[in-house]
Enzyme design. Sequence first.
Site, mmCIF file in Angstrom:
data_model
loop_
_atom_site.group_PDB
_atom_site.id
_atom_site.type_symbol
_atom_site.label_atom_id
_atom_site.label_comp_id
_atom_site.label_asym_id
_atom_site.label_seq_id
_atom_site.Cartn_x
_atom_site.Cartn_y
_atom_site.Cartn_z
ATOM 1 N N GLY A 65 0.918 -1.200 0.051
ATOM 2 C CA GLY A 65 -0.315 -0.083 0.087
ATOM 3 C C GLY A 65 0.813 1.173 -0.149
ATOM 4 O O GLY A 65 1.820 1.088 0.271
ATOM 5 N N GLY A 114 -0.292 -5.058 0.829
ATOM 6 C CA GLY A 114 -1.492 -4.657 0.288
ATOM 7 C C GLY A 114 -1.651 -5.458 -1.240
ATOM 8 O O GLY A 114 -2.867 -5.761 -1.583
ATOM 9 N N GLU A 137 5.765 -6.547 7.308
ATOM 10 C CA GLU A 137 5.369 -5.423 7.981
ATOM 11 C C GLU A 137 6.076 -5.175 9.420
ATOM 12 O O GLU A 137 5.794 -4.239 9.839
ATOM 13 C CB GLU A 137 3.893 -5.437 8.216
ATOM 14 N N ASP A 145 -1.081 -7.332 7.951
ATOM 15 C CA ASP A 145 -2.716 -7.236 7.917
ATOM 16 C C ASP A 145 -3.304 -7.663 6.607
ATOM 17 O O ASP A 145 -2.941 -8.815 6.140
ATOM 18 C CB ASP A 145 -2.977 -5.665 7.895
#
Length: 345
Positions: A65, A114, A137, A145
Site C-alpha cells: 500500500g 496490500g 510489516e 494485515d
Amino acid sequence: MSDDILFEKRGHAGFVTLNRPKALNALSFDMVRALARQLTEWESDPQIAHIVVTGAGDKAFCAGGDIRSIYDARQAGETEGLSAFFRDEYLLNAQIKAYPKPYIALINGIVMGGGVGVSVHGTHRIGTEKTMFAMPETGIGFFPDVGGTYFLPRMPKKSGVYCALSAGRLKQGDALATGVLTHAVSADSLADLEASLETATDIGAALAPFLVTPERGPVSEHLEEIGKAFSAESVEEVLNRLDASDTEFAQKAAAAIRGKSPTSVLIAFEQMKRGGDLSFNECMKLEYRIVSRILQGTEFYEGIRAVLVDKDQNPNWTPSQFGQVDSADLASYFEEPQGGDLPLA
C-alpha cells in the site's frame, strides 16, 4: 478515472491492471476505492464470468500500500481520518474473499502487503518464477494485515507464523507449497494465458496447458523445523528453539525476528494465535482494531522513516527489547477502537 488502475472487458473476463509500475504498483486510496466499485459493478454483469488481476511491468504484481502518504499526512499534523485507507482496504479484502465469481490473480514479481490483500483471497493465485511473496510489516513497526490474520495461521507447519514474524520471503516453489499460490506458470506464457482466460468457460481447463512444477524452496525444505519452532507458546520460546538449532536457516530466522519492532512482533504473534479460530470477517475486524491503535503510536512512523524516508535502515524501536513491551499496552491493540469496529457482519 485515474490511470493508476485500469479496467477492461475482454471476452468473458473483467481485466484489472494495477498500473503504477514505477511505484511497483503500490495501492493508493483511490485505487482501492475504484477496484471496490468496479467489482461491485461486474458482480451483477452477466457478460463477466470471472475477474483477472495483473500488475503492470515485470518487477511487481503489487508491492504493498501507499503508506508514505500516511506518513506525510501525520508529519503535516493531519491526524484525522488516517484509518480511512485501511478501513476501505480491509472492506475490499472482504469483498474479494466473498466474491461470487472466480477471481484470478496473475502474480509476476513482488507481491507484498496490500498486493497480497488483492490476490491471496481470490479463488486462483497463479504465480510465475518471478514471484516473491513477503509480509514485511514487522520491519516497519506495523503488522501483517490485509487478511494475514486469516490466511497466515492456516498455512502448513506454522509457515505463515514464520512469515509473519520474520518477514520471510517465498519464491514460486515455496509459495505454491504453502498455499499462497494455487498454480505455477512460466512468465513467458502469461500473454497466452491471458488470451485463453478471455474466452475460458472452464478455468481449470484453460490453465492446464500452462502449468509447471517449480523447484522446492528453502521454506519447503525446512517445514518440519519451522513447525517445531513456531508452534511455541511465546516469542521468547520461538527464539529459544531457533537458537538451539544448528541450521543456517534457523539462525537467519532468529536474527531476522530480533531485527524487527519488538512491539510489532508480539502483536503479530498474538494475532496469529487468535486468527486460526476466527472467520474471515472476524479477522478483518481484529485487524482494524490493531491498525486503529497503531496509527496513534510512533513505531509505524519510525519504521517508515527508516525504510522509506531517510532510508538509513536503522529504526529506533521503542521499546527496543521484547521483555520491555508492557502486557497491558499490548492488550490495548486488540480492543474496540473509539470510532467503533469495522462494519462487517
